[in-house]
Design an enzyme around this catalytic site. Structure first.
Site, PDB file in Angstrom:
ATOM      1  N   LYS A 264      23.020  12.057  33.885  1.00  0.00           N
ATOM      2  CA  LYS A 264      22.918  11.105  34.998  1.00  0.00           C
ATOM      3  C   LYS A 264      24.152  11.275  35.863  1.00  0.00           C
ATOM      4  O   LYS A 264      25.197  11.738  35.385  1.00  0.00           O
ATOM      5  CB  LYS A 264      22.858   9.669  34.474  1.00  0.00           C
ATOM      6  CG  LYS A 264      22.218   8.702  35.437  1.00  0.00           C
ATOM      7  CD  LYS A 264      20.699   8.810  35.399  1.00  0.00           C
ATOM      8  CE  LYS A 264      20.025   7.862  36.382  1.00  0.00           C
ATOM      9  NZ  LYS A 264      18.581   7.823  36.154  1.00  0.00           N
TER      10      LYS A 264
HETATM   11  P1  NAD Z   1      15.215   2.477  45.122  1.00  0.00           P
HETATM   12  O1  NAD Z   1      16.594   2.595  45.607  1.00  0.00           O
HETATM   13  O2  NAD Z   1      14.137   3.271  45.798  1.00  0.00           O
HETATM   14  O3  NAD Z   1      14.751   0.940  45.144  1.00  0.00           O
HETATM   15  C1  NAD Z   1      15.465  -0.071  44.534  1.00  0.00           C
HETATM   16  C2  NAD Z   1      14.836  -1.405  44.936  1.00  0.00           C
HETATM   17  O4  NAD Z   1      15.462  -2.446  44.197  1.00  0.00           O
HETATM   18  C3  NAD Z   1      15.006  -1.745  46.410  1.00  0.00           C
HETATM   19  O5  NAD Z   1      13.837  -2.397  46.875  1.00  0.00           O
HETATM   20  C4  NAD Z   1      16.181  -2.726  46.394  1.00  0.00           C
HETATM   21  O6  NAD Z   1      16.172  -3.588  47.520  1.00  0.00           O
HETATM   22  C5  NAD Z   1      15.878  -3.458  45.106  1.00  0.00           C
HETATM   23  N1  NAD Z   1      17.039  -4.148  44.535  1.00  0.00           N
HETATM   24  C6  NAD Z   1      18.313  -3.719  44.461  1.00  0.00           C
HETATM   25  N2  NAD Z   1      19.071  -4.650  43.873  1.00  0.00           N
HETATM   26  C7  NAD Z   1      18.252  -5.684  43.565  1.00  0.00           C
HETATM   27  C8  NAD Z   1      18.423  -6.944  42.959  1.00  0.00           C
HETATM   28  N3  NAD Z   1      19.616  -7.341  42.553  1.00  0.00           N
HETATM   29  N4  NAD Z   1      17.337  -7.740  42.801  1.00  0.00           N
HETATM   30  C9  NAD Z   1      16.117  -7.344  43.218  1.00  0.00           C
HETATM   31  N5  NAD Z   1      15.887  -6.163  43.809  1.00  0.00           N
HETATM   32  C10 NAD Z   1      16.940  -5.357  43.981  1.00  0.00           C
HETATM   33  O7  NAD Z   1      15.272   2.805  43.546  1.00  0.00           O
HETATM   34  P2  NAD Z   1      14.116   3.353  42.620  1.00  0.00           P
HETATM   35  O8  NAD Z   1      14.181   4.846  42.628  1.00  0.00           O
HETATM   36  O9  NAD Z   1      12.841   2.655  42.936  1.00  0.00           O
HETATM   37  O10 NAD Z   1      14.659   2.893  41.187  1.00  0.00           O
HETATM   38  C11 NAD Z   1      14.435   1.582  40.684  1.00  0.00           C
HETATM   39  C12 NAD Z   1      14.673   1.578  39.168  1.00  0.00           C
HETATM   40  O11 NAD Z   1      13.790   2.534  38.563  1.00  0.00           O
HETATM   41  C13 NAD Z   1      16.082   1.970  38.718  1.00  0.00           C
HETATM   42  O12 NAD Z   1      16.396   1.273  37.551  1.00  0.00           O
HETATM   43  C14 NAD Z   1      15.935   3.449  38.395  1.00  0.00           C
HETATM   44  O13 NAD Z   1      16.914   3.896  37.483  1.00  0.00           O
HETATM   45  C15 NAD Z   1      14.551   3.438  37.777  1.00  0.00           C
HETATM   46  N6  NAD Z   1      13.881   4.750  37.780  1.00  0.00           N
HETATM   47  C16 NAD Z   1      13.648   5.427  38.933  1.00  0.00           C
HETATM   48  C17 NAD Z   1      12.997   6.655  38.893  1.00  0.00           C
HETATM   49  C18 NAD Z   1      12.625   7.405  40.134  1.00  0.00           C
HETATM   50  O14 NAD Z   1      11.889   8.391  40.023  1.00  0.00           O
HETATM   51  N7  NAD Z   1      13.082   7.010  41.297  1.00  0.00           N
HETATM   52  C19 NAD Z   1      12.614   7.194  37.660  1.00  0.00           C
HETATM   53  C20 NAD Z   1      12.862   6.468  36.494  1.00  0.00           C
HETATM   54  C21 NAD Z   1      13.491   5.240  36.572  1.00  0.00           C
END
Ligand code: NAD
Length: 427
Positions: A116
């Protein structure tokens, strides 16, 4: 609005994610009867790199951003894991996320170790050209340990396909030829995979569908609340809606919206693209992110940050099923409270593994320079995720494991331990 370093709903000091990752590991290692030496080895990150990235800002100032790349374990293949841009990024958080990546890749049976990366930055405050300069400098700084055969980054919170394109271009410029396999989650035009953008959300759907079959529940008409409306949360909300579930609440960092009759996630997406937030969507009432977590719904999908469900709110959670799209949204203390209350948790290392699975497919396509159509990507994803679900519940049943998180960890730890034993300890 600024991204803050204290995003815990209770406002209390957040639990260190690395402590969480180690507690989850220990629970599984105890049931496996894992020896002391292997425990030590499997908990320790293989490499931790800290870098300083100087960036010329648009007004002429020089800013220096701290970044990290951690490779947790390399026994089953090259390291793999996303890059996060957020002001609360710490070395412990990145190490925890790298550790979870090791288990995640092992759970779905793809030949990777875990990694990561992260940069301590509120990227929403940077101009596009500042973001590009930061990304290019960070890529060069971590360039000493990443590579298509060594360690392959991908998007995570506040990073996206454009940022992956800059990383791929920077690495390629230094090599003197295009190296598409250096990152995944790239735009399709430069070697990305069809289906990657939706893959994490699609994996969440596959997992929830398998869980419905296993638990004898119905996806049609199921009420759903989704915390976080980014890459994962927004697409998951749309997919739940399209599958016949009723999405009653969604949120982002600015706040949450709720409608008992259901909100249309596709229309919310259009509103969000125009307004910059889900907040203000007509026909839904505003609620807080803390309220969203406690709604009386069939399925809660945390898709934002770690440590959202903890000992201070776990006893108020009313969802019957929690599908962890985010990494580490539930603390071990909350796990216990929820288990005692009969709430079924689909753990992050399975539920959000669709992203890394299609990242693996993207990398395979890049290395072979031969690209698949979307149906092929989606059907292979379906097969791997369903198999992983069945492997975990089989282990739960045969070894009488009380929860799916511990069973998923046991499956993964056994696979990584086996690879470690076969390879031996060098020298
Ligand atoms: P992103 O940046 O596209 O979206 C994050 C979202 O969370 C946004 O809508 C933001 O406004 C919101 N957010 C941020 N802080 C917040 C809070 N305190 N309360 C409520 N909402 C909040 O990120 P993503 O890629 O969608 O990732 C989201 C989660 O999924 C993370 O934990 C990430 O590690 C996990 N994840 C992502 C992927 C991927 O392929 N992108 C894969 C596995 C896991």
């Amino acid at each position: 609005m600024e991204l803050t370093t204290t995003d815990r709903p209770s406002g209390k000091q957040a639990k260190n994610p690395l402590v969480m990752a180690h507690e989850q590991f220990d629970a599984a290692a105890d049931l496996l009867g894992l020896g002391e030496g292997l425990r030590k080895l499997l908990k320790s990150p293989a490499r931790q790199l800290i870098v300083s990235c100087p960036v010329k800002m648009d007004d002429g100032r020089i800013e220096v951003y701290t970044g990290y790349r951690v490779q947790h374990n390399l026994a089953r293949g090259p390291a793999k894991g996303g890059i996060r841009y957020h002001p609360s990024v710490t070395l412990d958080e990145v190490t925890a996320l790298a550790t979870w990546m090791t288990w995640k890749c092992a759970v779905v049976g793809i030949p990777y170790g875990g990694a990561k990366g992260g940069v301590v930055v509120d990227s929403t405050k940077l101009s596009l050209s500042e973001l590009e300069r930061l990304t290019r400098r960070f890529t060069v700084e971590i360039g000493i340990i990443i590579g298509p055969e060594k360690d392959i980054p991908a998007p995570d919170m506040y990073t996206n396909p454009q940022i992956m394109a800059w990383m791929m271009d920077t690495y390629s410029m230094h090599k003197g030829y295009s190296v598409p396999g250096i990152v995944t989650g790239k735009p399709v035009e430069i070697g990305g995979s069809l289906g990657r953008r939706e893959a994490t959300a699609r994996g969440v759907m596959i997992t929830v569908r398998e869980a419905c079959r296993y638990l004898g529940r119905d996806l049609t008409g199921m009420t759903v609340a989704v915390q976080g409306f980014g890459n994962v949360g927004s697409i998951a909300a749309e997919m739940f809606h399209d599958a016949g579930a009723k999405v009653v609440a969604v949120s982002d960092v600015f706040g949450a919206i709720y409608s008992a009759g259901g909100i249309g996630p596709h229309a919310v997406k259009r509103h969000e693209l125009e307004a910059g937030s889900v907040v203000g969507f007509p026909g839904a009432e505003p609620i807080s992110n803390a309220d969203l977590l406690e709604l009386d719904v069939d399925c809660l999908v945390p898709a934002a940050l770690e440590d959202q469900i903890n000992e201070s709110n776990a006893h108020r959670i009313r969802a019957k099923l929690i599908a962890e799209a985010a990494n580490g949204p539930t603390t071990p203390e909350a796990d216990k409270i929820l288990r005692d209350r009969g709430i079924f948790i689909l753990p992050d290392i399975l539920t959000n593994a669709g992203g890394v699975t299609v990242s693996y497919f993207e990398w395979v396509q890049d290395m072979a320079t031969f690209f698949w159509d979307e149906d092929e990507v989606n059907s292979k994803l379906e097969r791997l995720m369903s198999r992983a679900f069945k492997d975990i519940v089989a282990l739960m049943d045969t070894r009488k494991v009380p929860d799916m998180r511990t069973a998923a960890h046991m499956l993964a730890i056994e696979r990584v331990a086996k690879a470690t034993e076969l390879r031996g300890i060098y020298p």
